[in-house]
Design an enzyme around this catalytic site. Structure first.
Site, PDB file in Angstrom:
ATOM      1  N   GLU A 130       1.677  -0.468  -4.667  1.00 18.65           N
ATOM      2  CA  GLU A 130       0.777  -0.005  -5.739  1.00 18.65           C
ATOM      3  C   GLU A 130       1.724   1.528  -5.641  1.00 18.65           C
ATOM      4  O   GLU A 130       0.925   2.466  -5.044  1.00 18.65           O
ATOM      5  CB  GLU A 130      -0.723   0.380  -4.364  1.00 18.65           C
ATOM      6  CG  GLU A 130      -1.792   1.110  -4.648  1.00 18.65           C
ATOM      7  CD  GLU A 130      -2.529   2.155  -3.726  1.00 18.65           C
ATOM      8  OE1 GLU A 130      -1.958   2.551  -2.093  1.00 18.65           O
ATOM      9  OE2 GLU A 130      -3.933   2.238  -3.838  1.00 18.65           O
ATOM     10  N   ASP A 173       0.502  -1.195  -0.262  1.00 21.18           N
ATOM     11  CA  ASP A 173      -0.040   0.258   0.233  1.00 21.18           C
ATOM     12  C   ASP A 173       0.764   1.074  -0.233  1.00 21.18           C
ATOM     13  O   ASP A 173       1.713   1.839   0.852  1.00 21.18           O
ATOM     14  CB  ASP A 173      -0.731  -0.149   1.378  1.00 21.18           C
ATOM     15  CG  ASP A 173      -2.453   0.886   1.657  1.00 21.18           C
ATOM     16  OD1 ASP A 173      -2.856   1.116  -0.136  1.00 21.18           O
ATOM     17  OD2 ASP A 173      -1.795   1.925   1.983  1.00 21.18           O
TER      18      ASP A 173
HETATM   19  C1  NOJ Z   1      -4.416   2.631  -1.012  1.00 18.92           C
HETATM   20  C2  NOJ Z   1      -5.828   1.778  -0.457  1.00 18.92           C
HETATM   21  O1  NOJ Z   1      -6.130   1.115  -1.737  1.00 18.92           O
HETATM   22  C3  NOJ Z   1      -7.627   2.528   0.113  1.00 18.92           C
HETATM   23  O2  NOJ Z   1      -7.827   2.441   0.238  1.00 18.92           O
HETATM   24  C4  NOJ Z   1      -6.415   3.131   1.252  1.00 18.92           C
HETATM   25  O3  NOJ Z   1      -7.498   4.445   1.272  1.00 18.92           O
HETATM   26  C5  NOJ Z   1      -5.394   4.201   1.108  1.00 18.92           C
HETATM   27  N1  NOJ Z   1      -4.418   3.456   0.533  1.00 18.92           N
HETATM   28  C6  NOJ Z   1      -4.238   3.950   2.853  1.00 18.92           C
HETATM   29  O4  NOJ Z   1      -3.763   3.563   3.316  1.00 18.92           O
END
Ligand code: NOJ
Length: 571
Positions: free
Chosen positions: A290, A228
């Site tokens: 990500e 993440d």
């Molecule tokens: C990206 C995640 O996919 C999302 O759902 C989340 O709110 C944020 N990062 C913060 O962790």
């Protein structure tokens, strides 16, 4: 240069026999909404285990589970209070092990979500930081505040935040704490909700602690991680103001001047160490970042051979669905990722964006910039959206590289666009006073069996943390299973063909005679993939139609608007 200059466009060579993550299809499970075994209205690990057979039958190679760790659930689990335990909402570590064993016995790999940029404010480190205490990390006693970003405020009495950064969920990226006397004290940084304090990745103790977390799960047998917000982990030294005073970091904008919170170079040695850890285990463990880093030439630096195995191709996810944009974006993808020997990791949906069956049914802008559809927004056209979404996914699944699909898209599931305010849980909704409806509409529990237990088989009690809209009943899996022309059967057929024809490991070259405003076509080995963007029928070349996104609606050997076909050449 002409808009569709095929002569200078990149080609991609086949890479047959490579590691699974270069070509696999990974199915994102959003645990809260997948399947609920204990009937409390929130999906769980036992529920996932009980439904894994349907994913093996779908034909995916792996699953990625969004967070199921201990968490106060202020951001649906992306606020972790214990990285090495399961939240009781989802079950226990034993349930996790049982789920993992079941997945492996079905031939499915399992990636789990690692959330390193921030913890929950309920994490023991942050709780100790609030009181200025010490914590033990890796055998050493450390000042807990040094694990986060605590700073005195600006202004005469420290009443202003330390810099101008804004939270992605709305409002300032800083919150002020009170000291032990109840007086206003220092501020702490949170790029997301105030319940998600950012960790200080410049601190070696944070780095070491996360390496232990990796080992903990790898030892249990996971096949890797989806990571993440890795591009947020390192911050520019001294936390300077963002040069764009208007937006000040409330989401990265491509080309913005030196954002001090995104993609700082200090992150790369961290990922190299993680990759080395993954590779010290048998069985092609992998991690997908990500990393919202654009242009793709920059993102490609995150998938150099000793860093992430994959990064989500956000350029593709964000593409407007027209030939010129896709032509440019796909070219950029192969150019960037091939330059570092990495796969492009295609994706059209996840738990943060409007489902593509709705997104393509209206004018909602770029996927990552759009922010949910509420009852007061213009409503999508369901038929157009689904037709385009099916065409888009079939266009994607023919491409070489890895692909992600998000739970429910195999059912053609639309966004819940009329969810009442009282149910909204995404912190974005509250932090913007309802101005942004947020992401709940794509996170609604899945319908499995029409009419079963009120929540269409999500569980047996009918409880659901977000209520399903009435229309979900018709999209239930049992209504589509074995039904020719259903979206589920289309996905199954596509995934099986993709595997048998080795398209994920295949090659790519545009078809010059099918590359213009109205139509885009490419060749992958002996398969031609062609999509019609125009309003008129397109005559297809010779070849056997092995897949059509509009089953039952095919008229002879021509392609209808929004239709994708896969044509097999018999050479
Ligand atoms: C990206 C995640 O996919 C999302 O759902 C989340 O709110 C944020 N990062 C913060 O962790």
């Amino acid at each position: 240069m002409p808009k569709f200059d095929v002569t200078t466009a990149p080609r991609h060579e086949a890479k047959v026999g490579n590691q699974w993550w270069r070509s696999g299809v990974i199915y994102q499970i959003y645990p809260r909404s997948f399947a609920d075994a204990n009937g409390d209205g929130i999906g769980d690990l036992a529920g996932i285990r009980s439904r894994l057979g349907s994913l093996a039958a779908l034909g995916v190679d792996a699953v990625w589970l969004s967070p199921f760790y201990r968490s106060p659930q202020k951001d649906a689990g992306y606020d972790v209070s214990d990285y090495c335990d399961v939240d009781p909402l989802f079950g226990t570590l034993d349930d996790f092990d049982a789920m993992l064993t079941a997945a492996h016995s079905l031939g499915l790999k399992v990636l789990i979500d690692l959330v390193p940029n921030h913890t929950s404010d309920q994490h023991k480190w942050f709780q100790a930081a609030l009181t200025g205490g010490l914590v033990e990390v890796g055998g050493a006693k450390l000042a807990a505040r040094d694990l986060y970003h605590f700073k005195p405020g600006r202004g005469v009495a420290g009443e202003l935040p330390p810099n101008n950064w804004l939270s992605l969920f709305g409002g300032p990226a800083w919150s002020r704490i009170r000291d032990e006397n109840g007086e206003p004290g220092d501020w702490y940084l949170h790029l997301f909700d105030s319940s998600q304090p950012d960790l200080n990745w410049a601190n070696p103790a944070v780095q070491a602690a996360f390496e232990e977390i990796l080992h903990f799960w790898l030892d249990r047998g996971v096949d890797g991680f989806r990571v993440d917000q890795p591009h947020a982990m390192a911050k520019a030294a001294g936390l300077p103001d963002h040069p764009d005073v208007e937006r000040a970091g409330a989401g990265f904008i491509e080309g913005e001047a030196a954002p001090p919170m995104w993609f700082q170079p200090e992150v790369h040695p961290i990922f190299r160490r993680w990759r080395a850890i993954l590779e010290s285990y048998p069985g092609e463990r992998a991690m997908c970042g990500e990393a919202y880093v654009l242009p793709l030439s920059l993102m490609a630096q995150w998938v150099r051979p000793d860093e992430f195995n994959q990064t989500f191709n956000f350029r593709f996810l964000d593409s407007e669905w027209n030939a010129a944009t896709l032509f440019a974006n796909i070219n950029e993808s192969f150019e960037a990722f091939d330059a570092v020997g990495a796969p492009s990791t295609w994706v059209l949906n996840n738990h943060d964006v409007i489902r593509h069956a709705s997104r393509f049914g209206g004018n909602y802008g770029r996927a990552t910039a759009s922010d949910g559809i509420g009852p007061n927004s213009p409503q999508p056209n369901a038929a157009t959206g689904l037709r385009k979404a099916r065409g888009a996914t079939m266009f994607m699944l023919g491409l070489p590289g890895a692909s992600y699909i998000y739970q429910g898209e195999e059912l053609g599931l639309p966004e819940h666009t009329t969810l009442a305010e009282v149910f909204r849980q995404d912190p974005t909704f509250a932090r913007t006073g309802g101005e942004r409806v947020g992401r709940d509409g794509c996170r609604v529990p899945l319908p499995w069996e029409a009419g079963a237990g009120d929540a269409n088989g999500f569980n047996q009690t009918g409880e659901a943390w977000l209520p399903q809209p009435e229309i979900y009943r018709a999209y239930s899996r049992d209504q589509q299973d074995g039904v020719a022309g259903s979206t589920l059967e289309l996905y199954k057929q596509a995934l099986h063909l993709r595997r048998n024809l080795r398209l994920g490991e295949g090659s790519f070259a545009w078809l010059p005679e099918f590359t213009r405003d109205e139509v885009l076509g490419y060749r992958n080995g002996d398969v031609l993939v062609i999509h019609n963007f125009g309003n008129a029928q397109v005559t297809l070349p010779a070849g056997e139609v092995v897949l059509s996104s509009l089953l039952g609606m095919q008229t002879g050997h021509s392609l209808a608007p929004d239709q994708t076909v896969w044509l097999k050449l018999h050479t």
